[in-house]
Design a protein around this motif. Structure first.
Motif, PDB file in Angstrom:
ATOM      1  N   LEU A 123       0.818  -1.216   0.000  1.00 17.00           N
ATOM      2  CA  LEU A 123       0.000   0.000   0.000  1.00 17.00           C
ATOM      3  C   LEU A 123       0.854   1.269   0.000  1.00 17.00           C
ATOM      4  CD1 LEU A 123      -2.923  -0.939   2.452  1.00 17.00           C
ATOM      5  CD2 LEU A 123      -2.773  -1.317  -0.010  1.00 17.00           C
ATOM      6  N   ILE A 124       1.919   1.256  -0.786  1.00 18.34           N
ATOM      7  CA  ILE A 124       2.777   2.433  -0.882  1.00 18.34           C
ATOM      8  C   ILE A 124       2.108   3.469  -1.784  1.00 18.34           C
ATOM      9  CG2 ILE A 124       5.008   3.279  -1.720  1.00 18.34           C
ATOM     10  CD1 ILE A 124       6.088   0.430  -1.018  1.00 18.34           C
ATOM     11  N   GLY A 125       2.163   4.720  -1.348  1.00 24.95           N
ATOM     12  CA  GLY A 125       1.514   5.795  -2.095  1.00 24.95           C
ATOM     13  C   GLY A 125       2.402   6.342  -3.198  1.00 24.95           C
ATOM     14  N   GLY A 126       1.850   7.339  -3.913  1.00 27.76           N
ATOM     15  CA  GLY A 126       2.627   8.049  -4.911  1.00 27.76           C
ATOM     16  C   GLY A 126       2.369   7.580  -6.323  1.00 27.76           C
ATOM     17  N   THR A 127       3.311   7.926  -7.214  1.00 36.86           N
ATOM     18  CA  THR A 127       3.150   7.603  -8.627  1.00 36.86           C
ATOM     19  C   THR A 127       3.640   6.184  -8.900  1.00 36.86           C
ATOM     20  OG1 THR A 127       5.312   8.569  -8.971  1.00 36.86           O
ATOM     21  CG2 THR A 127       3.413   9.991  -9.375  1.00 36.86           C
ATOM     22  N   ARG A 128       3.501   5.744 -10.139  1.00 40.01           N
ATOM     23  CA  ARG A 128       3.916   4.380 -10.493  1.00 40.01           C
ATOM     24  C   ARG A 128       4.949   4.397 -11.626  1.00 40.01           C
ATOM     25  NH1 ARG A 128      -0.764   1.852 -12.519  1.00 40.01           N
ATOM     26  NH2 ARG A 128      -0.049  -0.198 -11.914  1.00 40.01           N
ATOM     27  N   PRO A 129       6.108   4.989 -11.358  1.00 41.59           N
ATOM     28  CA  PRO A 129       7.114   5.125 -12.423  1.00 41.59           C
ATOM     29  C   PRO A 129       7.946   3.861 -12.614  1.00 41.59           C
ATOM     30  CG  PRO A 129       7.932   6.126 -10.414  1.00 41.59           C
ATOM     31  CD  PRO A 129       6.575   5.552 -10.091  1.00 41.59           C
ATOM     32  N   TRP A 130       8.773   3.877 -13.620  1.00 44.63           N
ATOM     33  CA  TRP A 130       9.725   2.808 -13.920  1.00 44.63           C
ATOM     34  C   TRP A 130      10.842   2.876 -12.872  1.00 44.63           C
ATOM     35  CZ3 TRP A 130      10.506  -1.626 -15.605  1.00 44.63           C
ATOM     36  CH2 TRP A 130      11.686  -2.061 -16.205  1.00 44.63           C
ATOM     37  N   GLY A 131      11.190   1.734 -12.302  1.00 46.71           N
ATOM     38  CA  GLY A 131      12.299   1.746 -11.351  1.00 46.71           C
ATOM     39  C   GLY A 131      11.932   1.263  -9.959  1.00 46.71           C
ATOM     40  N   VAL A 132      10.733   0.691  -9.820  1.00 50.53           N
ATOM     41  CA  VAL A 132      10.343   0.119  -8.532  1.00 50.53           C
ATOM     42  C   VAL A 132      10.343  -1.394  -8.705  1.00 50.53           C
ATOM     43  CG1 VAL A 132       8.594   0.051  -6.716  1.00 50.53           C
ATOM     44  CG2 VAL A 132       8.849   2.101  -8.140  1.00 50.53           C
ATOM     45  N   MET A 133      11.157  -2.091  -7.931  1.00 52.72           N
ATOM     46  CA  MET A 133      11.264  -3.538  -8.148  1.00 52.72           C
ATOM     47  C   MET A 133      11.588  -4.259  -6.850  1.00 52.72           C
ATOM     48  SD  MET A 133      14.823  -3.023 -10.074  1.00 52.72           S
ATOM     49  CE  MET A 133      15.255  -1.387  -9.563  1.00 52.72           C
ATOM     50  N   ASN A 134      11.423  -5.572  -6.866  1.00 54.73           N
ATOM     51  CA  ASN A 134      11.834  -6.397  -5.737  1.00 54.73           C
ATOM     52  C   ASN A 134      13.307  -6.759  -5.896  1.00 54.73           C
ATOM     53  OD1 ASN A 134       8.648  -7.791  -5.958  1.00 54.73           O
ATOM     54  ND2 ASN A 134       9.397  -6.867  -4.089  1.00 54.73           N
ATOM     55  N   THR A 135      13.899  -7.280  -4.819  1.00 52.38           N
ATOM     56  CA  THR A 135      15.299  -7.699  -4.883  1.00 52.38           C
ATOM     57  C   THR A 135      15.496  -8.753  -5.966  1.00 52.38           C
ATOM     58  OG1 THR A 135      15.195  -7.549  -2.484  1.00 52.38           O
ATOM     59  CG2 THR A 135      17.260  -8.297  -3.434  1.00 52.38           C
ATOM     60  N   GLY A 136      14.530  -9.654  -6.083  1.00 50.76           N
ATOM     61  CA  GLY A 136      14.644 -10.725  -7.072  1.00 50.76           C
ATOM     62  C   GLY A 136      14.907 -10.160  -8.462  1.00 50.76           C
ATOM     63  N   GLY A 206      13.047   3.027  11.803  1.00 53.66           N
ATOM     64  CA  GLY A 206      11.954   3.952  12.085  1.00 53.66           C
ATOM     65  C   GLY A 206      11.691   4.864  10.897  1.00 53.66           C
ATOM     66  N   CYS A 207      11.980   4.379   9.735  1.00 56.65           N
ATOM     67  CA  CYS A 207      11.912   5.222   8.546  1.00 56.65           C
ATOM     68  C   CYS A 207      11.075   4.510   7.494  1.00 56.65           C
ATOM     69  CB  CYS A 207      13.331   5.476   8.036  1.00 56.65           C
ATOM     70  SG  CYS A 207      13.398   6.708   6.760  1.00 56.65           S
ATOM     71  N   ARG A 208       9.911   5.074   7.226  1.00 56.08           N
ATOM     72  CA  ARG A 208       8.953   4.364   6.379  1.00 56.08           C
ATOM     73  C   ARG A 208       8.760   5.063   5.043  1.00 56.08           C
ATOM     74  NH1 ARG A 208       2.741   2.563   7.617  1.00 56.08           N
ATOM     75  NH2 ARG A 208       2.148   4.754   7.574  1.00 56.08           N
ATOM     76  N   LEU A 209       8.779   4.299   3.985  1.00 53.47           N
ATOM     77  CA  LEU A 209       8.507   4.834   2.650  1.00 53.47           C
ATOM     78  C   LEU A 209       7.007   5.091   2.533  1.00 53.47           C
ATOM     79  CD1 LEU A 209       8.834   5.344  -0.378  1.00 53.47           C
ATOM     80  CD2 LEU A 209       8.986   2.888  -0.714  1.00 53.47           C
ATOM     81  N   VAL A 210       6.610   6.340   2.327  1.00 48.73           N
ATOM     82  CA  VAL A 210       5.178   6.602   2.185  1.00 48.73           C
ATOM     83  C   VAL A 210       4.783   6.944   0.756  1.00 48.73           C
ATOM     84  CG1 VAL A 210       4.561   7.215   4.535  1.00 48.73           C
ATOM     85  CG2 VAL A 210       5.514   8.953   3.057  1.00 48.73           C
ATOM     86  N   GLU A 211       5.696   7.546   0.015  1.00 52.53           N
ATOM     87  CA  GLU A 211       5.275   7.988  -1.308  1.00 52.53           C
ATOM     88  C   GLU A 211       6.427   7.914  -2.314  1.00 52.53           C
ATOM     89  OE1 GLU A 211       3.682  12.094  -2.778  1.00 52.53           O
ATOM     90  OE2 GLU A 211       2.575  11.485  -0.999  1.00 52.53           O
ATOM     91  N   ILE A 212       6.085   7.514  -3.525  1.00 51.66           N
ATOM     92  CA  ILE A 212       7.064   7.452  -4.607  1.00 51.66           C
ATOM     93  C   ILE A 212       6.823   8.644  -5.532  1.00 51.66           C
ATOM     94  CG2 ILE A 212       7.803   6.107  -6.622  1.00 51.66           C
ATOM     95  CD1 ILE A 212       6.957   3.583  -5.009  1.00 51.66           C
ATOM     96  N   CYS A 213       7.888   9.345  -5.931  1.00 55.41           N
ATOM     97  CA  CYS A 213       7.738  10.523  -6.795  1.00 55.41           C
ATOM     98  C   CYS A 213       8.426  10.292  -8.137  1.00 55.41           C
ATOM     99  CB  CYS A 213       8.357  11.760  -6.160  1.00 55.41           C
ATOM    100  SG  CYS A 213       7.916  12.004  -4.437  1.00 55.41           S
ATOM    101  N   GLY A 214       7.892  10.934  -9.162  1.00 56.33           N
ATOM    102  CA  GLY A 214       8.469  10.827 -10.502  1.00 56.33           C
ATOM    103  C   GLY A 214       7.430  10.312 -11.466  1.00 56.33           C
ATOM    104  N   GLN A 215       7.330  10.934 -12.641  1.00 59.28           N
ATOM    105  CA  GLN A 215       6.297  10.513 -13.591  1.00 59.28           C
ATOM    106  C   GLN A 215       6.716   9.280 -14.384  1.00 59.28           C
ATOM    107  OE1 GLN A 215       3.294  10.785 -13.215  1.00 59.28           O
ATOM    108  NE2 GLN A 215       2.483  12.020 -14.877  1.00 59.28           N
TER     109      GLN A 215
END
Ligand SMILES: Cc1cc2nc3c(=O)[nH]c(=O)nc-3n(C[C@H](O)[C@H](O)[C@H](O)COP(=O)(O)OP(=O)(O)OC[C@H]3O[C@@H](n4cnc5c(N)ncnc54)[C@H](O)[C@@H]3O)c2cc1C
Ligand SMILES: Cc1cc2nc3c(=O)[nH]c(=O)nc-3n(C[C@H](O)[C@H](O)[C@H](O)COP(=O)(O)OP(=O)(O)OC[C@H]3O[C@@H](n4cnc5c(N)ncnc54)[C@H](O)[C@@H]3O)c2cc1C
Lengths: 403, 466
Positions: A123-136, A206-215
């Motif tokens: 449930l991470i917020g923000g945009t859905r750009p290229w460059g978000v991936m799992n370690t695999g 204690g640092c949580r990713l809440v939003e991804i930025c970039g078109q």
């Protein structure tokens, strides 16, 4: 045609099972793998350390994968073949390059592994750009030199996150940071400290990713860093860990899935699923274990399959249901009466000390042991296998000290 | 002199694609101008994928008429274009007395709209949809509400236009225009290759979320786009069987509310939210909204909590200050406005296209319909029909979750009248990386196949050297 054993998934679990079955004289073992080659996840992990427990070597992943395949020589390998359904009586539906086919075996081993939780389910917020991936995917792209990123941020702090750091180093990348949303790392703090030193990467809790930025591409992330919002520039995001068993074939029809616990198939103390011809081993059973452990599981499941082929396994019904308390999960989820002892496996919902206790439904204690403060999240307790006559349910409880 | 087209469509959302098709089939020399590298860059890339009946639209509105016409036309042509239709029907569910009290009114309005509904009591709802929360206390059944493939439909429309002679121009934002001597000269934004212009006798503004900005080329826009975001959660295929029909709430005046529906791809979808915003380009996901959406889904279908989430996405509705569509021809300006197609455009697009053709004929002249147009089929992406990944002599499967073969990916990249122009376009055309692992297993192989055609996937981005 009726095979002796069909193994679904050619990773460490499946190949180790094949190796053991062949060594024990079973002739007709079929390994079905949906990729063009067997070997499973290690194929893409370039760091060293693979094979320590099962080959006595410290290989890189691809070498280990090759060794597993070689050790299973004698099996029939159906690569490029995806199993699409499991049915009763050992029927396995396979999508082969020549079209759909139906195979059958006296025993079937499910060894389809795990993957990491995608961005969506977190449930991470923000945009859905290229460059978000799992370690695999990250490791596979580095392995094949197709990685178009320079400055990833690594999310999570299970061991695999540190393996991602190693991969990044290998590729000459400089990760921006490793971020863990909980107040402490998922691994002992010393690992974090060592990683800071070795990789020169900030490791933050204690640092949580809440939003991804970039078109079109990742440009930055917004994090909640111990309460404060911050923007962190990066060009990619590696979402690590939070493992999910690959259970597409465990659809609740032929075999049941433990939806409230492991999220893998329900098994008994012989690695047997709720259909008595189907067995399961490896990381499909639950969130992650390392390859050596998984290979060992493959061998144990093979031992149970050997007994099944000789009609020497206790019947799969009736069984005692096992329930966990203060635990994220426990398996086996069912115990069938048999001679000897049964090992229960659990994973803690939270860390630190206390006891692990097994009781029957009436509250009678069957076994107890204390759990070390720095225990690996995997918890085990060996109990005398209970009898259905006197025990209709079994509870494994984590008692925290001072409770 | 640049060629003079009979008609230029600005914007390849679902509405523009349908207008493009209709215009080409009507025998007009037609140009499609899209600012993005691929079609479906705006509102049309993210919706609920329901082919509405219009049962709940305002009786007598243009929207209601065009949904009916669009729905009918879709039924008539979908098979020839290879497009799916999943006739699930819908169940509008009442959750309390207040809801129940509104059912009669909804039923009456539907009848006025030419759609007949039937009533269910609490027991009837339970029998039809046993996984719904037990508090469901009654409902209405809408038989003809159906599910379609929201990406292949516009692709099929645009593709039919292209193979029958239409011209599709990508990466070409229309920046301004002048109307002189009965023809428009449109200037395309300079992207470093010098200024380009195109010419057409008539321009149709189908710019969706940019509708008012593009409208300003012809006149001061009579409407203002007020984007309204909708977020969605897509559940694993394991949840597909939890419902058999589209579960609708009793609508409020502003929104249709949160819906649970199957998808033609075999998943279960919950959404959308309705959140007004100023930004027209970015539909950002928000964790709090996703969390409440998840909770809302679990209130409807308690067992949803045990199913995995496959995807999350968000879309923007091109709403305006008006509730109805803004469609009009300006006969003395060579212009047709198609604006404010906010929340039903997927259903009405073919109806809108017919309507636009009517306006064209009234104001600008006769058409010369093609006698025997080609009907290219789009690849099937649904589990309803055989997929290439299950055929004898199939190519290697690259994406296992959705059984997408290398041949399908190659075809979408190169061997197609309208090849993919971005990774999103490739995903929408093939479903690669859209399954339960979301690219864990297939990203590398997809990138290797796609990089020769979409080099930006495999090269460092502008900020990449940071
Ligand atoms: C990113 C990542 C990094 C890791 N790093 C390490 C590490 O450094 N060291 C370590 O010890 N462990 C590591 N692990 C743990 C890893 O899961 C195990 O080491 C090991 O690979 C598990 O073996 P397995 O056989 O259970 O599953 P896998 O290795 O995943 O093998 C499963 C196989 O089944 C096949 N399969 C799945 N479904 C089907 C189907 N329907 N039909 C046919 N075939 C199918 C898959 O293609 C795959 O080849 C890592 C895991 C991940 C996700
Ligand atoms: C959350 C949500 C759920 C929905 N659910 C449904 C549903 O279930 N059923 C249904 O029927 N409808 C549904 N809709 C509505 C439907 O998606 C919209 O009505 C439809 O997409 C509007 O399409 P459009 O073509 O008008 O606009 P758009 O899709 O926005 O297309 C406009 C195009 O114009 C291009 N463009 C803009 N400016 C320029 C320029 N200057 N030069 C060149 N090109 C330009 C853009 O890049 C874009 O591609 C839903 C919408 C949302 C947001």
């Amino acid at each position: 045609m009726n095979h002796d054993v069909i193994i679904i998934g050619g990773g460490p679990a499946g190949l180790s099972a094949a190796r053991h079955l062949l060594a024990s004289g079973v002739r007709d073992v079929v390994v079905i793998e949906r990729n063009p080659e067997c070997g499973g996840l290690p194929r893409f992990c370039l760091h060293r350390g693979w094979g320590a427990l099962d080959f006595g070597r410290l290989w890189r992943g691809p070498r280990y994968a090759r060794a597993l395949v070689e050790a299973a020589a004698g099996a029939t390998f159906l690569t490029n073949c995806a199993v699409t359904a499991l049915e009763p009586d050992g029927v396995v539906r396979v999508n082969t390059p020549g079209g759909p086919r139906t195979l059958r075996a006296r025993a079937v081993l499910l060894a389809t592994g795990i993957r990491e939780m995608p961005r969506s389910a977190r449930l991470i917020g923000g945009t859905r750009p290229w460059g978000v991936m799992n370690t695999g995917a990250f490791q596979e792209m580095v392995r094949f030199q197709t990685l178009p990123f320079r400055a990833p941020v690594i999310i999570g702090s299970e061991l695999v996150a540190f393996s991602a750091l190693e991969t990044a180093r290998h590729a000459g990348l400089r990760p921006v940071a490793l971020l863990e949303e909980n107040s402490s790392l998922s691994v002992p703090a010393i690992v974090g400290a060592a990683a800071r030193l070795r990789y020169q990467v900030p490791v933050r809790t204690g640092c949580r990713l809440v939003e991804i930025c970039g078109q079109d591409r990742v440009e930055a992330i917004i994090v909640e860093d111990n309460g404060a919002r911050r923007r962190l520039r990066c060009d990619s995001i590696v979402l690590s860990g939070r493992f999910v068993p690959e259970t597409a074939l465990v659809d609740g029809r032929t075999i049941l899935r433990d939806l409230d616990g492991t999220r893998g198939p329900v098994i008994d103390n012989f690695y047997r699923c709720t259909d008595p011809r189907i067995f399961a081993a490896g990381n499909v059973l639950r969130g992650v274990e390392h390859s050596g452990y998984v290979a060992h599981e493959g061998r144990s499941a093979a031992a149970a399959i050997l007994r099944a082929l000789r009609d020497d396994l206790p019947p799969s019904r009736p069984a005692i249901a096992v329930e966990g308390r203060n635990l994220r999960y426990v398996y086996p989820q069912r115990i069938v009466p048999s001679d000897g002892k049964t090992m229960l496996f659990g994973r803690s919902a939270r860390g630190a000390g206390g006891d692990l206790v097994a009781r029957d439904a009436s509250g009678r204690e069957l076994a107890r042991r204390s759990v070390g403060r720095f225990a690996w999240p995997r918890l085990t307790l060996e109990i005398p296998t209970p009898d259905v006559e006197t025990c209709d349910a079994l509870i494994l409880e984590r008692e925290h000290s001072g409770q | 002199m640049t060629p003079l087209f009979d008609l230029a469509v600005i914007g390849s959302g679902v509405v523009g694609c349908a207008v493009f098709r209709e215009s080409v089939l009507a025998g007009l020399d037609t140009l499609m101008i899209e600012r993005a590298p691929d079609l479906l860059a705006g509102a049309s890339k993210a919706n609920s994928a329901i082919l509405h009946t219009g049962f709940d639209s305002k009786p007598g509105s243009l929207e209601q008429r065009l949904i009916r016409a669009g729905h009918r036309e879709y039924l008539a042509i979908h098979e020839r274009l290879g497009l799916p239709l999943l006739k699930t029907g819908a169940t509008l569910v009442a959750w309390n007395d207040q809801d129940l009290a509104q059912l009669d009114g909804i039923d009456a309005a539907a009848r006025q709209n030419g759609v007949s509904l039937h009533r269910l009591d609490a027991e009837g709802v339970r029998r039809r949809e046993p996984s719904l929360a037990p508090t469901a206390c009654g409902g209405l059944v809408v038989d003809e509400e159906s599910l379609i493939d929201p990406w292949s439909a516009p692709l099929a429309y645009a593709q039919q236009a292209v193979v029958n002679g239409g011209v599709f121009l990508r990466n070409s934002p229309v920046a301004s225009g002048t109307y002189e001597d009965g023809a428009w000269t449109l200037r395309l934004e300079d992207r470093g290759e010098g200024e380009k212009t195109v010419r057409a006798r008539v321009v149709v503004n189908c710019a969706g979320l940019q509708g008012d900005i593009v409208e300003a080329i012809a006149r001061s826009s009579p409407f203002t786009i007020k984007p309204r975001k909708g977020q969605f959660i897509v559940y694993d295929k394991s949840a597909y069987g939890l419902i058999s029909s589209v579960i609708l709430p009793v609508p409020s005046p502003v929104t249709k509310g949160i819906v649970a529906t199957r998808t033609v791809f075999g998943n279960l979808l919950v959404g959308p939210t309705a959140e007004p915003q100023d930004d027209r380009d970015v539909a950002a996901l928000g964790r709090p909204q996703l969390e409440s959406l998840k909770a809302a889904g679990e209130r409807l279908l308690p067992s949803l909590a045990r199913h995995d989430i496959t995807a999350t996405y968000a879309g923007l509705r091109p709403a305006t200050e008006f509730s109805d569509y803004q469609i009009e021809a300006l006969p003395d300006r060579g212009w047709i406005t198609v604006g404010g197609i906010r929340s039903t455009g997927l259903s009405s697009a073919l109806g809108i296209a017919r309507h636009v053709r009517g306006l064209y004929e009234e104001s600008f002249g006769r058409c010369r319909p093609l006698a025997d147009p080609l009907w290219p089929r789009v690849p099937n992406l649904t589990e309803e029909f055989p997929r290439p990944g299950f055929q004898p002599d199939r190519d290697d499967i690259i994406c296992h979750c959705e059984s997408v073969t290398r041949a399908e990916i190659r075809a979408a990249l190169s061997d197609s009248p309208l090849p993919a122009g971005c990774i999103g376009g490739l995903r929408r055309r093939t479903r690669c990386m859209m399954g339960r692992c979301q690219g864990f297993y297939c990203t590398r192989r997809v990138v290797e196949l796609a990089a020769p055609y979409l080099p930006e996937l495999a090269t460092l981005g502008p900020g990449g050297a940071a």
